[in-house]
Write a protein that holds these residues in place. Structure first.
Motif, PDB file in Angstrom:
ATOM      1  N   ARG A 117      -2.984  -5.679   6.213  1.00  0.00           N
ATOM      2  CA  ARG A 117      -3.873  -4.912   7.078  1.00  0.00           C
ATOM      3  C   ARG A 117      -3.384  -3.475   7.285  1.00  0.00           C
ATOM      4  O   ARG A 117      -3.497  -2.936   8.378  1.00  0.00           O
ATOM      5  N   THR A 118      -2.838  -2.883   6.211  1.00  0.00           N
ATOM      6  CA  THR A 118      -2.431  -1.476   6.281  1.00  0.00           C
ATOM      7  C   THR A 118      -3.052  -0.685   5.126  1.00  0.00           C
ATOM      8  O   THR A 118      -2.430   0.221   4.582  1.00  0.00           O
ATOM      9  N   SER A 119      -4.275  -1.039   4.787  1.00  0.00           N
ATOM     10  CA  SER A 119      -4.971  -0.327   3.716  1.00  0.00           C
ATOM     11  C   SER A 119      -5.881   0.744   4.309  1.00  0.00           C
ATOM     12  O   SER A 119      -6.081   0.811   5.525  1.00  0.00           O
ATOM     13  N   ILE A 120      -6.449   1.529   3.438  1.00  0.00           N
ATOM     14  CA  ILE A 120      -7.431   2.526   3.868  1.00  0.00           C
ATOM     15  C   ILE A 120      -8.637   1.829   4.502  1.00  0.00           C
ATOM     16  O   ILE A 120      -9.226   2.333   5.451  1.00  0.00           O
ATOM     17  N   ASP A 121      -8.965   0.627   3.994  1.00  0.00           N
ATOM     18  CA  ASP A 121     -10.089  -0.136   4.543  1.00  0.00           C
ATOM     19  C   ASP A 121      -9.830  -0.620   5.967  1.00  0.00           C
ATOM     20  O   ASP A 121     -10.760  -0.976   6.681  1.00  0.00           O
ATOM     21  N   ASP A 122      -8.555  -0.636   6.363  1.00  0.00           N
ATOM     22  CA  ASP A 122      -8.206  -1.043   7.725  1.00  0.00           C
ATOM     23  C   ASP A 122      -8.184   0.143   8.682  1.00  0.00           C
ATOM     24  O   ASP A 122      -7.815   0.003   9.844  1.00  0.00           O
ATOM     25  N   GLY A 123      -8.564   1.317   8.161  1.00  0.00           N
ATOM     26  CA  GLY A 123      -8.691   2.490   9.011  1.00  0.00           C
ATOM     27  C   GLY A 123      -7.457   3.368   9.076  1.00  0.00           C
ATOM     28  O   GLY A 123      -7.378   4.244   9.940  1.00  0.00           O
ATOM     29  N   PHE A 124      -6.516   3.164   8.184  1.00  0.00           N
ATOM     30  CA  PHE A 124      -5.297   3.959   8.231  1.00  0.00           C
ATOM     31  C   PHE A 124      -5.341   5.123   7.246  1.00  0.00           C
ATOM     32  O   PHE A 124      -6.055   5.084   6.249  1.00  0.00           O
ATOM     33  N   ASP A 125      -4.542   6.134   7.530  1.00  0.00           N
ATOM     34  CA  ASP A 125      -4.428   7.310   6.666  1.00  0.00           C
ATOM     35  C   ASP A 125      -3.471   6.957   5.532  1.00  0.00           C
ATOM     36  O   ASP A 125      -2.270   7.212   5.598  1.00  0.00           O
ATOM     37  N   THR A 126      -4.010   6.322   4.528  1.00  0.00           N
ATOM     38  CA  THR A 126      -3.238   5.853   3.394  1.00  0.00           C
ATOM     39  C   THR A 126      -4.135   5.843   2.166  1.00  0.00           C
ATOM     40  O   THR A 126      -5.356   5.954   2.290  1.00  0.00           O
ATOM     41  N   GLU A 127      -3.539   5.719   1.009  1.00  0.00           N
ATOM     42  CA  GLU A 127      -4.309   5.602  -0.225  1.00  0.00           C
ATOM     43  C   GLU A 127      -4.269   4.169  -0.753  1.00  0.00           C
ATOM     44  O   GLU A 127      -4.794   3.887  -1.826  1.00  0.00           O
ATOM     45  N   ALA A 128      -3.621   3.272  -0.022  1.00  0.00           N
ATOM     46  CA  ALA A 128      -3.518   1.874  -0.441  1.00  0.00           C
ATOM     47  C   ALA A 128      -4.870   1.181  -0.297  1.00  0.00           C
ATOM     48  O   ALA A 128      -5.491   1.219   0.759  1.00  0.00           O
ATOM     49  N   LEU A 129      -5.297   0.576  -1.379  1.00  0.00           N
ATOM     50  CA  LEU A 129      -6.550  -0.176  -1.375  1.00  0.00           C
ATOM     51  C   LEU A 129      -6.297  -1.611  -0.942  1.00  0.00           C
ATOM     52  O   LEU A 129      -5.185  -2.143  -1.099  1.00  0.00           O
ATOM     53  N   ALA A 130      -7.320  -2.252  -0.446  1.00  0.00           N
ATOM     54  CA  ALA A 130      -7.214  -3.653  -0.035  1.00  0.00           C
ATOM     55  C   ALA A 130      -6.874  -4.553  -1.216  1.00  0.00           C
ATOM     56  O   ALA A 130      -6.408  -5.682  -1.033  1.00  0.00           O
ATOM     57  N   THR A 131      -7.058  -4.064  -2.424  1.00  0.00           N
ATOM     58  CA  THR A 131      -6.743  -4.825  -3.635  1.00  0.00           C
ATOM     59  C   THR A 131      -5.281  -5.275  -3.639  1.00  0.00           C
ATOM     60  O   THR A 131      -4.951  -6.301  -4.236  1.00  0.00           O
ATOM     61  N   VAL A 132      -4.412  -4.534  -2.971  1.00  0.00           N
ATOM     62  CA  VAL A 132      -3.001  -4.915  -2.875  1.00  0.00           C
ATOM     63  C   VAL A 132      -2.889  -6.341  -2.349  1.00  0.00           C
ATOM     64  O   VAL A 132      -2.120  -7.150  -2.877  1.00  0.00           O
ATOM     65  N   TRP A 133      -3.674  -6.679  -1.346  1.00  0.00           N
ATOM     66  CA  TRP A 133      -3.594  -7.989  -0.712  1.00  0.00           C
ATOM     67  C   TRP A 133      -4.577  -8.983  -1.319  1.00  0.00           C
ATOM     68  O   TRP A 133      -4.398 -10.181  -1.193  1.00  0.00           O
ATOM     69  N   GLU A 134      -5.608  -8.472  -1.973  1.00  0.00           N
ATOM     70  CA  GLU A 134      -6.567  -9.350  -2.638  1.00  0.00           C
ATOM     71  C   GLU A 134      -6.011  -9.894  -3.947  1.00  0.00           C
ATOM     72  O   GLU A 134      -6.422 -10.958  -4.410  1.00  0.00           O
ATOM     73  N   LYS A 135      -5.087  -9.145  -4.554  1.00  0.00           N
ATOM     74  CA  LYS A 135      -4.471  -9.538  -5.821  1.00  0.00           C
ATOM     75  C   LYS A 135      -2.948  -9.458  -5.686  1.00  0.00           C
ATOM     76  O   LYS A 135      -2.290  -8.644  -6.356  1.00  0.00           O
ATOM     77  N   PRO A 136      -2.355 -10.294  -4.844  1.00  0.00           N
ATOM     78  CA  PRO A 136      -0.922 -10.172  -4.578  1.00  0.00           C
ATOM     79  C   PRO A 136      -0.035 -10.438  -5.798  1.00  0.00           C
ATOM     80  O   PRO A 136       1.024  -9.815  -5.939  1.00  0.00           O
ATOM     81  N   VAL A 137      -0.443 -11.335  -6.661  1.00  0.00           N
ATOM     82  CA  VAL A 137       0.366 -11.637  -7.847  1.00  0.00           C
ATOM     83  C   VAL A 137       0.413 -10.413  -8.768  1.00  0.00           C
ATOM     84  O   VAL A 137       1.489 -10.030  -9.260  1.00  0.00           O
ATOM     85  N   GLU A 138      -0.741  -9.784  -8.958  1.00  0.00           N
ATOM     86  CA  GLU A 138      -0.808  -8.600  -9.805  1.00  0.00           C
ATOM     87  C   GLU A 138      -0.030  -7.431  -9.189  1.00  0.00           C
ATOM     88  O   GLU A 138       0.641  -6.675  -9.894  1.00  0.00           O
ATOM     89  N   PHE A 139      -0.119  -7.300  -7.864  1.00  0.00           N
ATOM     90  CA  PHE A 139       0.606  -6.226  -7.195  1.00  0.00           C
ATOM     91  C   PHE A 139       2.113  -6.428  -7.328  1.00  0.00           C
ATOM     92  O   PHE A 139       2.855  -5.491  -7.642  1.00  0.00           O
ATOM     93  N   LYS A 140       2.560  -7.661  -7.127  1.00  0.00           N
ATOM     94  CA  LYS A 140       3.982  -7.968  -7.262  1.00  0.00           C
ATOM     95  C   LYS A 140       4.450  -7.672  -8.688  1.00  0.00           C
ATOM     96  O   LYS A 140       5.536  -7.119  -8.897  1.00  0.00           O
ATOM     97  N   ALA A 141       3.637  -8.023  -9.671  1.00  0.00           N
ATOM     98  CA  ALA A 141       3.984  -7.752 -11.074  1.00  0.00           C
ATOM     99  C   ALA A 141       4.061  -6.251 -11.339  1.00  0.00           C
ATOM    100  O   ALA A 141       4.948  -5.790 -12.076  1.00  0.00           O
ATOM    101  N   ALA A 142       3.160  -5.484 -10.746  1.00  0.00           N
ATOM    102  CA  ALA A 142       3.167  -4.032 -10.933  1.00  0.00           C
ATOM    103  C   ALA A 142       4.425  -3.418 -10.316  1.00  0.00           C
ATOM    104  O   ALA A 142       5.050  -2.529 -10.908  1.00  0.00           O
ATOM    105  N   ALA A 143       4.819  -3.887  -9.139  1.00  0.00           N
ATOM    106  CA  ALA A 143       6.040  -3.391  -8.497  1.00  0.00           C
ATOM    107  C   ALA A 143       7.257  -3.769  -9.338  1.00  0.00           C
ATOM    108  O   ALA A 143       8.181  -2.957  -9.515  1.00  0.00           O
ATOM    109  N   GLN A 144       7.252  -4.976  -9.874  1.00  0.00           N
ATOM    110  CA  GLN A 144       8.361  -5.421 -10.720  1.00  0.00           C
ATOM    111  C   GLN A 144       8.447  -4.597 -11.998  1.00  0.00           C
ATOM    112  O   GLN A 144       9.530  -4.292 -12.478  1.00  0.00           O
ATOM    113  N   LYS A 145       7.292  -4.222 -12.527  1.00  0.00           N
ATOM    114  CA  LYS A 145       7.260  -3.404 -13.749  1.00  0.00           C
ATOM    115  C   LYS A 145       7.965  -2.067 -13.510  1.00  0.00           C
ATOM    116  O   LYS A 145       8.754  -1.615 -14.348  1.00  0.00           O
ATOM    117  N   LEU A 146       7.703  -1.435 -12.372  1.00  0.00           N
ATOM    118  CA  LEU A 146       8.390  -0.180 -12.055  1.00  0.00           C
ATOM    119  C   LEU A 146       9.887  -0.420 -11.904  1.00  0.00           C
ATOM    120  O   LEU A 146      10.698   0.379 -12.377  1.00  0.00           O
TER     121      LEU A 146
END
Length: 166
Positions: free
Chosen positions: A94-123
């Motif tokens: 609940r810290t995405s732009i869709d939650d009303g915060f000044d951020t560029e994080a999309l709700a997709t971070v939490w909608e696709k947690p496995v993919e997000f974790k893989a992307a962080a691991q890739k970096l």
């Protein structure tokens, strides 16, 4: 006496205006129930990514030189690697732009947690590889690995970050 009365009326009118303005403001301790305070993790997240960006700029700057400082490239890659290890903990729900915060994080971070974790691991993996290849002193190999690390950033941004340049 008229002048005194006129002066008093002017003062009263000024005070009334000031009181009306104050009455329309909501004190911080009486903020509306639906107001959401920005979590401290957002600043940590933004600072972390800003530092990653600065370190990556340092890498690219060195690679533009005829004789890059491979020690600086390795140190920057290690810094990116350490900061990449913080990414997941900086994305609390609940810290995405869709939650009303000044951020560029999309709700997709939490909608696709496995993919997000893989992307962080890739970096994490690509930055570790960059630090390792920097020790070789091979500018072409370091440049190729820097591109791979940049690709990890881009892939994550494409999926999980607001593209405000469209």
């Amino acid at each position: 006496m008229v002048r005194t009365l006129a002066t008093r009326l002017a003062v009263v009118a000024t005070l009334a205006g000031a009181l009306a303005a104050c009455a329309s403001e909501t004190p911080a301790d009486e903020a509306p129930a639906d107001a959401i305070a920005e979590p401290a993790v957002l600043k940590e997240r933004q600072d972390n990514f800003e530092s990653i960006g600065d370190a990556f700029k340092a890498v690219r700057g060195e690679l533009e030189k005829d004789t890059p400082d491979f020690g600086l490239i390795a140190a920057s890659a290690n810094d990116i690697n350490a900061r990449a290890g913080n990414i997941e903990r900086h994305f609390v729900e609940r810290t995405s732009i869709d939650d009303g915060f000044d951020t560029e994080a999309l709700a997709t971070v939490w909608e696709k947690p496995v993919e997000f974790k893989a992307a962080a691991q890739k970096l994490l993996d690509e930055s570790a590889d960059l630090a390792a290849v920097a020790a070789s002193g091979d500018k072409a190999a370091v440049g190729a690995q820097a591109m791979a690390m940049g690709g990890a950033c881009k892939d994550c941004h494409d999926q999980f970050r607001l593209d405000d340049e469209k």
